[in-house]
Design a protein around this motif. Structure first.
Motif, PDB file in Angstrom:
ATOM      1  N   THR A 155       0.856  -1.182   0.000  1.00  0.00           N
ATOM      2  CA  THR A 155       0.000   0.000   0.000  1.00  0.00           C
ATOM      3  C   THR A 155       0.895   1.235   0.000  1.00  0.00           C
ATOM      4  N   PRO A 156       0.382   2.379  -0.428  1.00  0.00           N
ATOM      5  CA  PRO A 156       1.209   3.598  -0.383  1.00  0.00           C
ATOM      6  C   PRO A 156       1.741   3.895   1.011  1.00  0.00           C
ATOM      7  N   GLU A 157       0.923   3.645   2.034  1.00  0.00           N
ATOM      8  CA  GLU A 157       1.345   3.927   3.405  1.00  0.00           C
ATOM      9  C   GLU A 157       2.482   3.005   3.845  1.00  0.00           C
ATOM     10  N   SER A 158       2.360   1.710   3.538  1.00  0.00           N
ATOM     11  CA  SER A 158       3.401   0.776   3.959  1.00  0.00           C
ATOM     12  C   SER A 158       4.683   0.980   3.150  1.00  0.00           C
ATOM     13  N   GLN A 159       4.540   1.339   1.882  1.00  0.00           N
ATOM     14  CA  GLN A 159       5.731   1.611   1.083  1.00  0.00           C
ATOM     15  C   GLN A 159       6.470   2.832   1.602  1.00  0.00           C
ATOM     16  N   LEU A 160       5.737   3.849   1.993  1.00  0.00           N
ATOM     17  CA  LEU A 160       6.355   5.041   2.569  1.00  0.00           C
ATOM     18  C   LEU A 160       7.069   4.696   3.870  1.00  0.00           C
ATOM     19  N   ALA A 161       6.443   3.851   4.698  1.00  0.00           N
ATOM     20  CA  ALA A 161       7.067   3.442   5.959  1.00  0.00           C
ATOM     21  C   ALA A 161       8.350   2.655   5.700  1.00  0.00           C
ATOM     22  N   LEU A 162       8.326   1.780   4.697  1.00  0.00           N
ATOM     23  CA  LEU A 162       9.510   0.989   4.365  1.00  0.00           C
ATOM     24  C   LEU A 162      10.650   1.891   3.920  1.00  0.00           C
ATOM     25  N   ARG A 163      10.372   2.827   3.046  1.00  0.00           N
ATOM     26  CA  ARG A 163      11.427   3.693   2.528  1.00  0.00           C
ATOM     27  C   ARG A 163      11.960   4.625   3.608  1.00  0.00           C
ATOM     28  N   ARG A 164      11.102   5.048   4.514  1.00  0.00           N
ATOM     29  CA  ARG A 164      11.572   5.875   5.621  1.00  0.00           C
ATOM     30  C   ARG A 164      12.487   5.051   6.533  1.00  0.00           C
ATOM     31  N   TRP A 165      12.113   3.810   6.797  1.00  0.00           N
ATOM     32  CA  TRP A 165      12.925   2.920   7.635  1.00  0.00           C
ATOM     33  C   TRP A 165      14.292   2.686   6.995  1.00  0.00           C
ATOM     34  N   ILE A 166      14.322   2.482   5.675  1.00  0.00           N
ATOM     35  CA  ILE A 166      15.588   2.287   4.967  1.00  0.00           C
ATOM     36  C   ILE A 166      16.446   3.541   5.049  1.00  0.00           C
ATOM     37  N   ALA A 167      15.824   4.713   4.857  1.00  0.00           N
ATOM     38  CA  ALA A 167      16.573   5.970   4.894  1.00  0.00           C
ATOM     39  C   ALA A 167      17.184   6.220   6.268  1.00  0.00           C
ATOM     40  N   ILE A 168      16.448   5.868   7.317  1.00  0.00           N
ATOM     41  CA  ILE A 168      16.957   6.075   8.679  1.00  0.00           C
ATOM     42  C   ILE A 168      18.134   5.146   8.968  1.00  0.00           C
ATOM     43  N   ASN A 169      18.059   3.906   8.476  1.00  0.00           N
ATOM     44  CA  ASN A 169      19.058   2.906   8.838  1.00  0.00           C
ATOM     45  C   ASN A 169      20.247   2.824   7.884  1.00  0.00           C
ATOM     46  N   THR A 170      20.121   3.351   6.693  1.00  0.00           N
ATOM     47  CA  THR A 170      21.235   3.259   5.743  1.00  0.00           C
ATOM     48  C   THR A 170      22.538   3.840   6.304  1.00  0.00           C
ATOM     49  N   PRO A 171      22.534   5.028   6.933  1.00  0.00           N
ATOM     50  CA  PRO A 171      23.790   5.519   7.537  1.00  0.00           C
ATOM     51  C   PRO A 171      24.328   4.584   8.620  1.00  0.00           C
ATOM     52  N   ARG A 172      23.439   3.955   9.362  1.00  0.00           N
ATOM     53  CA  ARG A 172      23.860   3.019  10.401  1.00  0.00           C
ATOM     54  C   ARG A 172      24.501   1.782   9.782  1.00  0.00           C
ATOM     55  N   TRP A 173      23.901   1.278   8.710  1.00  0.00           N
ATOM     56  CA  TRP A 173      24.453   0.092   8.051  1.00  0.00           C
ATOM     57  C   TRP A 173      25.845   0.373   7.492  1.00  0.00           C
ATOM     58  N   ARG A 174      26.038   1.571   6.963  1.00  0.00           N
ATOM     59  CA  ARG A 174      27.353   1.921   6.413  1.00  0.00           C
ATOM     60  C   ARG A 174      28.434   1.933   7.495  1.00  0.00           C
ATOM     61  N   LEU A 175      28.034   2.231   8.708  1.00  0.00           N
ATOM     62  CA  LEU A 175      28.977   2.274   9.838  1.00  0.00           C
ATOM     63  C   LEU A 175      29.059   0.944  10.577  1.00  0.00           C
ATOM     64  N   GLY A 176      28.354  -0.066  10.061  1.00  0.00           N
ATOM     65  CA  GLY A 176      28.377  -1.371  10.724  1.00  0.00           C
ATOM     66  C   GLY A 176      27.601  -1.403  12.015  1.00  0.00           C
ATOM     67  N   GLN A 177      26.565  -0.572  12.131  1.00  0.00           N
ATOM     68  CA  GLN A 177      25.778  -0.500  13.339  1.00  0.00           C
ATOM     69  C   GLN A 177      24.473  -1.292  13.192  1.00  0.00           C
ATOM     70  N   GLU A 178      23.857  -1.583  14.312  1.00  0.00           N
ATOM     71  CA  GLU A 178      22.638  -2.384  14.297  1.00  0.00           C
ATOM     72  C   GLU A 178      21.455  -1.609  13.745  1.00  0.00           C
ATOM     73  N   THR A 179      20.465  -2.370  13.308  1.00  0.00           N
ATOM     74  CA  THR A 179      19.255  -1.786  12.723  1.00  0.00           C
ATOM     75  C   THR A 179      18.282  -1.368  13.820  1.00  0.00           C
ATOM     76  N   ARG A 180      17.606  -0.263  13.579  1.00  0.00           N
ATOM     77  CA  ARG A 180      16.616   0.238  14.526  1.00  0.00           C
ATOM     78  C   ARG A 180      15.271   0.408  13.842  1.00  0.00           C
ATOM     79  N   LEU A 181      14.222   0.315  14.637  1.00  0.00           N
ATOM     80  CA  LEU A 181      12.878   0.610  14.128  1.00  0.00           C
ATOM     81  C   LEU A 181      12.717   2.129  13.980  1.00  0.00           C
TER      82      LEU A 181
END
Length: 377
Positions: free
Chosen positions: A351-377
């Motif tokens: 759904t548009p709402e869930s897709q937006l939530a997914l992309r926001r979650w990816i955007a928040i965690n991408t900098p963390r993943w680059r630094l080898g840090q754990e994923t957050r909600l």
């Protein structure tokens, strides 16, 4: 007495009512003939397909490519082609390039169908900048679906989910991935929803590579997904390293020797004491459906219905082929065609709402993943 012959009307004379009855009988007879020969009606509405081809999202060694080669004879026969259907493979493994070409350059004339792996759906869901297609507009002809299993290291196999949480309490679980938003996105998001705070460890292109890293203690969890031509799922799970066990599965394992593995919802209720909910869980459902889709066959939007039906019948013929059945059974693929394919295809559409939530979650965690840090909600 009158001459009896005078009472007989000439055979060339008919009343208006008789002529009307004759016309009605003629029309009724013509309609009956057409009803008894529907194939003649379909043949009249289906143009020839001299350049019929399959655009394949991958090489001929990929899962979509293997399907194309196995389906060649049945599709050629089912479509009534004089020459074998053309296979047009691509060197890309995720199907994005071919999906872009299909969506922008392929006419809705029934000449071209697309065979695309599930990774192309994941790329579109996550907003991959390479994607310029909208798979929600495609007309599904055939959808393959399978299951994936997440396996982890643990200190014991008893009361597995509860002990797993205590085993990783205070530290992050390392998940082997090809890349964070690749085919392992389902496991990365799923483990996050289980509050296990996974850290993606990139660079593992195959399940064999990931399992070797698991055995060496370099990672703690691996997603087993039989969609890249790796060993069949059952064979892989029979040869897991010591101290490694399945945590949960997604997709359908019913009717297989693996149906005792709990599904994601069951493990979530054990570990969190409540079922998952919210837009990120809805996004996980769409992502998991895409991950568990080895390939799908589709036509462009606005393809005329007679041509769609023509292709669907040809795909049904391909599914009934003995070699195709053996291949699908080896990898635990279920093949749904025609109207049965639509529900599986719709599950991939967020759904548009869930897709937006997914992309926001990816955007928040991408900098963390680059630094080898754990994923957050």
């Amino acid at each position: 007495m009158k001459n009896p012959a005078a009472l007989i009307l000439p055979c060339t004379q008919t009343s208006p009512r008789s002529r009307a009855l004759s016309r009605r009988r003629f029309v009724a007879s013509a309609l009956t003939s057409l009803t008894c020969a529907p194939s003649l009606l379909r043949a009249a509405t289906i143009p020839p397909l001299p350049n019929a081809q399959l655009l394949i999202g991958g090489t001929l060694h990929s899962i979509p490519g293997q399907f194309g080669e196995l389906a060649t004879n049945a599709l050629t026969h089912g479509l009534g082609l004089n020459l074998p259907i053309q296979l047009s493979p691509d060197i890309g493994l995720d199907g994005v390039k071919v999906a872009n070409e299909f969506d922008s350059n392929v006419a809705a004339d029934g000449q071209t169908a697309l065979v695309v792996p599930g990774s192309a759906f994941i790329a579109a869901q996550t907003g991959d900048p390479r994607t310029h297609y909208d798979f929600t507009r495609w007309i599904p002809l055939l959808v393959a679906h399978t299951a994936s299993v997440v396996v982890t290291r643990t200190d014991t196999h008893q009361d597995f989910a509860h002990r797993l949480r205590s085993f990783f309490h205070g530290r992050s679980l390392k998940l082997a991935v090809s890349r964070p938003t690749g085919n392992e996105l389902s496991a990365l998001l799923g483990l996050t929803l289980l509050d296990l705070h996974p850290t993606p460890v990139s660079g593992f292109a195959t399940a064999q590579d990931a399992l070797q890293a698991l055995n060496a203690g370099l990672v703690d969890a691996v997603q087993i997904l039989p969609t890249r031509g790796d060993a069949p799922l059952l064979e892989t799970l029979k040869n897991l390293p010591e101290g490694v066990a399945p945590l949960y599965h997604t997709g359908d394992l019913s009717g297989t020797p693996l149906n005792d593995i709990p599904n994601f919802l069951e493990v979530s209720e054990q570990m969190r004491r409540r079922p998952p909910e919210g837009q990120l869980f809805a996004a996980w459902q769409a992502v998991s459906a895409g991950i568990c889709t080895p390939f799908a066959v589709a036509l462009p939007m606005l393809t005329p219905p007679p041509l769609v039906e023509h292709w669907r019948n040809a795909c049904a013929e391909a599914v009934d082929d003995d070699d195709m059945r053996h291949w699908a059974e080896t990898y635990y693929f279920s093949l749904a065609t025609g109207e049965n394919a639509a529900p599986f295809f719709s599950r991939i559409r967020p759904t548009p709402e869930s897709q937006l939530a997914l992309r926001r979650w990816i955007a928040i965690n991408t900098p963390r993943w680059r630094l080898g840090q754990e994923t957050r909600l």
